[in-house]
Every structure is written in structure tokens, then in C-alpha cells.
Design a protein around this motif. Structure first.
Motif, PDB file in Angstrom:
ATOM      1  N   THR A 169     -24.778 -18.311 -29.577  1.00 27.93           N
ATOM      2  CA  THR A 169     -24.712 -19.017 -28.119  1.00 27.93           C
ATOM      3  C   THR A 169     -25.327 -20.204 -28.242  1.00 27.93           C
ATOM      4  OG1 THR A 169     -25.174 -16.938 -26.771  1.00 27.93           O
ATOM      5  CG2 THR A 169     -25.814 -18.964 -25.905  1.00 27.93           C
ATOM      6  N   LEU A 170     -26.443 -20.349 -29.144  1.00 26.11           N
ATOM      7  CA  LEU A 170     -26.973 -21.703 -29.410  1.00 26.11           C
ATOM      8  C   LEU A 170     -25.962 -22.627 -30.107  1.00 26.11           C
ATOM      9  CD1 LEU A 170     -29.408 -23.517 -29.330  1.00 26.11           C
ATOM     10  CD2 LEU A 170     -30.271 -22.341 -31.434  1.00 26.11           C
ATOM     11  N   SER A 171     -25.265 -22.190 -31.191  1.00 27.76           N
ATOM     12  CA  SER A 171     -24.591 -22.779 -31.811  1.00 27.76           C
ATOM     13  C   SER A 171     -23.300 -23.399 -31.036  1.00 27.76           C
ATOM     14  CB  SER A 171     -23.828 -21.888 -33.140  1.00 27.76           C
ATOM     15  OG  SER A 171     -22.888 -22.592 -33.662  1.00 27.76           O
ATOM     16  N   ALA A 172     -22.712 -22.336 -30.057  1.00 28.02           N
ATOM     17  CA  ALA A 172     -21.726 -22.997 -29.289  1.00 28.02           C
ATOM     18  C   ALA A 172     -22.171 -23.991 -28.068  1.00 28.02           C
ATOM     19  CB  ALA A 172     -21.141 -21.900 -28.609  1.00 28.02           C
ATOM     20  N   ARG A 173     -23.588 -24.037 -27.625  1.00 29.56           N
ATOM     21  CA  ARG A 173     -23.881 -24.782 -26.779  1.00 29.56           C
ATOM     22  C   ARG A 173     -24.226 -26.248 -27.470  1.00 29.56           C
ATOM     23  NH1 ARG A 173     -22.742 -21.061 -24.491  1.00 29.56           N
ATOM     24  NH2 ARG A 173     -23.286 -20.454 -22.169  1.00 29.56           N
ATOM     25  N   LEU A 174     -24.829 -26.093 -28.731  1.00 26.93           N
ATOM     26  CA  LEU A 174     -25.184 -27.428 -29.362  1.00 26.93           C
ATOM     27  C   LEU A 174     -23.787 -28.113 -29.762  1.00 26.93           C
ATOM     28  CD1 LEU A 174     -27.967 -26.164 -31.672  1.00 26.93           C
ATOM     29  CD2 LEU A 174     -28.200 -27.772 -29.685  1.00 26.93           C
ATOM     30  N   LYS A 175     -22.945 -27.464 -29.961  1.00 25.41           N
ATOM     31  CA  LYS A 175     -21.492 -27.925 -30.322  1.00 25.41           C
ATOM     32  C   LYS A 175     -20.800 -28.796 -29.011  1.00 25.41           C
ATOM     33  CE  LYS A 175     -16.953 -27.157 -32.324  1.00 25.41           C
ATOM     34  NZ  LYS A 175     -15.930 -26.150 -32.851  1.00 25.41           N
ATOM     35  N   ARG A 176     -21.013 -28.110 -28.049  1.00 29.94           N
ATOM     36  CA  ARG A 176     -20.473 -28.503 -26.690  1.00 29.94           C
ATOM     37  C   ARG A 176     -21.213 -29.744 -26.291  1.00 29.94           C
ATOM     38  NH1 ARG A 176     -20.265 -24.792 -21.681  1.00 29.94           N
ATOM     39  NH2 ARG A 176     -20.917 -26.444 -20.074  1.00 29.94           N
ATOM     40  N   MET A 177     -22.288 -29.684 -26.526  1.00 32.58           N
ATOM     41  CA  MET A 177     -23.620 -30.725 -25.963  1.00 32.58           C
ATOM     42  C   MET A 177     -23.315 -31.949 -26.919  1.00 32.58           C
ATOM     43  SD  MET A 177     -26.968 -28.481 -25.239  1.00 32.58           S
ATOM     44  CE  MET A 177     -27.769 -30.129 -25.090  1.00 32.58           C
ATOM     45  N   GLU A 178     -23.079 -31.703 -28.222  1.00 31.84           N
ATOM     46  CA  GLU A 178     -22.525 -32.993 -29.135  1.00 31.84           C
ATOM     47  C   GLU A 178     -21.267 -33.480 -28.816  1.00 31.84           C
ATOM     48  OE1 GLU A 178     -22.711 -34.085 -34.002  1.00 31.84           O
ATOM     49  OE2 GLU A 178     -22.558 -31.784 -33.082  1.00 31.84           O
ATOM     50  N   GLU A 179     -20.272 -32.728 -28.484  1.00 35.97           N
ATOM     51  CA  GLU A 179     -18.911 -33.321 -28.044  1.00 35.97           C
ATOM     52  C   GLU A 179     -19.115 -33.835 -26.859  1.00 35.97           C
ATOM     53  OE1 GLU A 179     -16.853 -29.784 -27.964  1.00 35.97           O
ATOM     54  OE2 GLU A 179     -16.296 -29.627 -30.242  1.00 35.97           O
ATOM     55  N   ALA A 180     -20.051 -33.362 -25.841  1.00 33.09           N
ATOM     56  CA  ALA A 180     -20.253 -34.310 -24.540  1.00 33.09           C
ATOM     57  C   ALA A 180     -20.871 -35.473 -24.556  1.00 33.09           C
ATOM     58  CB  ALA A 180     -20.630 -33.279 -23.577  1.00 33.09           C
ATOM     59  N   GLY A 181     -21.611 -35.671 -25.827  1.00 37.52           N
ATOM     60  CA  GLY A 181     -22.443 -36.989 -26.021  1.00 37.52           C
ATOM     61  C   GLY A 181     -23.886 -36.808 -25.638  1.00 37.52           C
ATOM     62  N   LEU A 182     -24.162 -35.568 -25.401  1.00 34.83           N
ATOM     63  CA  LEU A 182     -25.665 -35.347 -24.769  1.00 34.83           C
ATOM     64  C   LEU A 182     -26.577 -35.291 -25.896  1.00 34.83           C
ATOM     65  CD1 LEU A 182     -24.971 -32.588 -22.367  1.00 34.83           C
ATOM     66  CD2 LEU A 182     -25.223 -35.044 -21.790  1.00 34.83           C
ATOM     67  N   ILE A 183     -26.189 -34.788 -27.129  1.00 35.72           N
ATOM     68  CA  ILE A 183     -27.047 -34.938 -28.255  1.00 35.72           C
ATOM     69  C   ILE A 183     -26.344 -35.512 -29.471  1.00 35.72           C
ATOM     70  CG2 ILE A 183     -28.376 -32.778 -27.471  1.00 35.72           C
ATOM     71  CD1 ILE A 183     -26.733 -31.153 -29.537  1.00 35.72           C
ATOM     72  N   THR A 184     -27.171 -35.720 -30.578  1.00 29.08           N
ATOM     73  CA  THR A 184     -26.840 -36.131 -31.728  1.00 29.08           C
ATOM     74  C   THR A 184     -27.141 -35.158 -32.793  1.00 29.08           C
ATOM     75  OG1 THR A 184     -28.353 -37.656 -32.174  1.00 29.08           O
ATOM     76  CG2 THR A 184     -26.070 -38.367 -31.356  1.00 29.08           C
ATOM     77  N   ARG A 185     -26.614 -34.646 -33.811  1.00 28.33           N
ATOM     78  CA  ARG A 185     -27.075 -34.098 -35.027  1.00 28.33           C
ATOM     79  C   ARG A 185     -27.327 -34.912 -36.039  1.00 28.33           C
ATOM     80  NH1 ARG A 185     -24.088 -31.040 -38.827  1.00 28.33           N
ATOM     81  NH2 ARG A 185     -22.133 -32.202 -37.915  1.00 28.33           N
TER      82      ARG A 185
END
Length: 128
Positions: free
Chosen positions: A74-90
Motif C-alpha cells: 500500500t505504501l509503495s503504491a501511494r508513494l508512486k501515485r503521489m510522486e506522479e501527481a507531483g505531491l512528493i519527490t523521491r
């Protein structure tokens, strides 16, 4: 309302969330913008991740997982989605094994007043 899909956040349906955000009575353009925002951040884990990153600053995957008690998938999927949406950077900090820290973008940080308003609303409307 065109989008009738149910979004479950804190036991609220999308209609209640849209009312909370003042969606009713808005122009079509405003309504679509608010619906898009709800689609991006309207689930439990995304908002909890944003709150954790606001509170803790840059965080590693395991720190987020342990702090929130979220499953790795779940965490991996959310982080990926948030990165794609421009909410976070890795930000990678290790190549072997590959490890990253996650940081809010200005767009992700801009959600701070939304979370504060939700906390205030929840404290004023807590049942029991």
C-alpha cells in the motif's frame, strides 16, 4: 454531480467530502478542479502520508511504514501515485540496495492548511 464514485475517507462518502469542500454551487470548471483534488488526495493513506511528511520532513520508506503502520504494498503504491501527481519527490540515498527519502514538493506542502482545517473540523465534530 457527474462523478458518483464513492470515496471512503474517515467514513465519509464523496458527496459529504464535496459538501465539506464547498463543491455545491460551483461552476463546472471549479467543480472539476475540486473533484480532481479529491481524486488525488481523498484517501486515508495519502493524507496521512502528507501529514507525516509535513510533521517529520524528509522520510525513508521504512520510517513511513513503521510510523503509520501501513503495509509495504500500500505504501509503495501511494508513494508512486503521489510522486506522479507531483505531491512528493523521491531522493535516492543508496544504490545498493536502492533506498530513497521522500520529500513534499511545494504543491504537497500547500495541503497543510487543508489538513489543519480537517483536524479542526474533526475536533469540533467528534462523536462519543
Amino acid at each position: 454531480m457527474q462523478n458518483t464514485a464513492k470515496v471512503d475517507f474517515l467514513g465519509l462518502t464523496s458527496n459529504v467530502i464535496m459538501l465539506f469542500w464547498g463543491l455545491m454551487g460551483k461552476s463546472d470548471k471549479e467543480q472539476r478542479a475540486q473533484e480532481h483534488a479529491i481524486e488525488l488526495v481523498g484517501d486515508k493513506w495519502t493524507l496521512l502520508l502528507i501529514a507525516a511528511l509535513l510533521r517529520e520532513g524528509p522520510s525513508r520508506f521504512l520510517d513511513l511504514q513503521d510510523g503509520l503502520g501501513v503495509s509495504p504494498n500500500t505504501l509503495s503504491a501511494r508513494l508512486k501515485r503521489m510522486e506522479e501527481a507531483g505531491l512528493i519527490t523521491r531522493h535516492p540515498y543508496s544504490e545498493n540496495p536502492p533506498r530513497s527519502a521522500y520529500v513534499l514538493t511545494p504543491g504537497g506542502s500547500a495541503l497543510s492548511p487543508v489538513l489543519e482545517a480537517m483536524r479542526e473540523w474533526a475536533s469540533q465534530n467528534r462523536r462519543g
